[in-house]
Design an enzyme around this catalytic site. Structure first.
Site, PDB file in Angstrom:
ATOM      1  N   ARG A  89      -4.204 -10.092 -48.796  1.00  0.00           N
ATOM      2  CA  ARG A  89      -4.433 -11.533 -47.953  1.00  0.00           C
ATOM      3  C   ARG A  89      -3.567 -10.643 -46.628  1.00  0.00           C
ATOM      4  NH1 ARG A  89       0.867 -14.702 -50.348  1.00  0.00           N
ATOM      5  NH2 ARG A  89       1.926 -12.547 -50.162  1.00  0.00           N
TER       6      ARG A  89
ATOM      7  N   ASP B   9      -3.804 -11.232 -42.104  1.00  0.00           N
ATOM      8  CA  ASP B   9      -2.882 -12.068 -41.315  1.00  0.00           C
ATOM      9  C   ASP B   9      -4.499 -12.427 -40.407  1.00  0.00           C
ATOM     10  OD1 ASP B   9      -0.383 -10.680 -42.430  1.00  0.00           O
ATOM     11  OD2 ASP B   9      -0.224  -8.954 -40.560  1.00  0.00           O
TER      12      ASP B   9
ATOM     13  N   ARG C 165      -1.735  -1.637 -38.961  1.00  0.00           N
ATOM     14  CA  ARG C 165      -1.809  -2.281 -37.737  1.00  0.00           C
ATOM     15  C   ARG C 165      -1.523  -1.356 -36.754  1.00  0.00           C
ATOM     16  NH1 ARG C 165      -0.542  -8.565 -37.899  1.00  0.00           N
ATOM     17  NH2 ARG C 165      -1.431  -7.990 -35.471  1.00  0.00           N
TER      18      ARG C 165
END
Length: 257
Positions: free
Chosen positions: A46, A48, A191
């Site tokens: 999923r 962002d 990230r």
């Protein structure tokens, strides 16, 4: 279904009330094209808000007489231009896009040179010079199975133990490209890893700083999460069909070190 999208104008993958999301758009168009009830998609990762994909994988349960190979053409005619179904195929009942996956692959792009406007939504402009050797030196120390809680937004009941299988940088013209692969990723892990490595690459932190964070017992406030728009989910690997059920069962087991 293999899915590709430009995440710029999406609020991520997961369906959210009053927000435009990749899952929401796909599920709504699927119901429209098939003239049936809303059918929920299961996805391998999923993403962002602002994150892109060229190799996202999802599955959905449809009637047995559905022509799977023709589905991309039918859906793409109704989908907006920033999301496309690349291909679709029928899979065994044991297939689960999330739990049967062996690994996910991402790339991250950042440049310390001026970024051309046409690439501004896909390459992060970095304000300080970066050193490729320092980026790779710090990255190599993070490979293997660890508790990556320092780099994750922890979720109740979920483990943050992951096997990081690839983390390396190369330079293409003026762009630094990170290639990242793992059996799975926890929320914001890629990230956060990139953010920590960029601190090393610009000389602000020593090369052994990221690996030292693996001893942490909670998310590190010293790690800056890198911007979303440099990240692309490029692929998901699965085992042969006869191993799908075993892989899904293995993945559902909560791991410990």
């Amino acid at each position: 279904m293999d899915v590709s999208y430009d995440g710029t104008d999406f609020s991520g993958w997961a369906r959210q009330p009053q927000r435009r999301t990749v899952c929401g758009v796909l599920e709504d168009v699927l119901a429209q094209v098939l003239r049936g009830p809303l059918r929920r998609l299961t996805v391998a990762g999923r993403t962002d808000a602002g994150v892109h994909a060229t190799g996202q994988v999802s599955h959905v349960d449809l009637p047995v007489d559905t022509d799977a190979p023709a589905l991309p053409y039918r859906l793409n005619r109704a989908l907006p231009a920033d999301v496309r179904i690349l291909r679709a195929r029928r899979v065994p009942p044991e297939f689960d896009a999330r739990f049967a996956a062996l690994r996910r692959h991402y790339t991250y792009r950042v440049s310390d040179a001026p970024v051309e406007p046409l690439r501004r939504n896909h390459v992060v402009a970095w304000p300080r010079p970066l050193d490729l050797a320092r980026l790779n030196l710090a990255a190599a120390n993070l490979l293997g199975t660890h508790d990556f809680v320092a780099f994750c937004k922890k979720r109740e009941g979920a483990t943050t133990i992951r096997e990081l299988q690839r983390l390396e940088w190369h330079k293409a013209d003026d762009v630094f490209v990170a290639q990242v692969s793992a059996d799975a990723f926890c929320h914001s892990m890629v990230r956060s890893l990139v953010g920590a490595l960029l601190a090393v690459g610009e000389g602000r932190k020593p090369a052994d700083w990221p690996v030292s964070l693996l001893a942490a017992e909670s998310r590190s406030s010293d790690v800056t999460v890198a911007p979303a728009h440099g990240l692309v989910l490029t692929g998901v690997d699965y085992p042969p069909d006869e191993q799908l059920a075993a892989r899904a069962q293995q993945t559902r087991n909560v791991r410990t070190l």
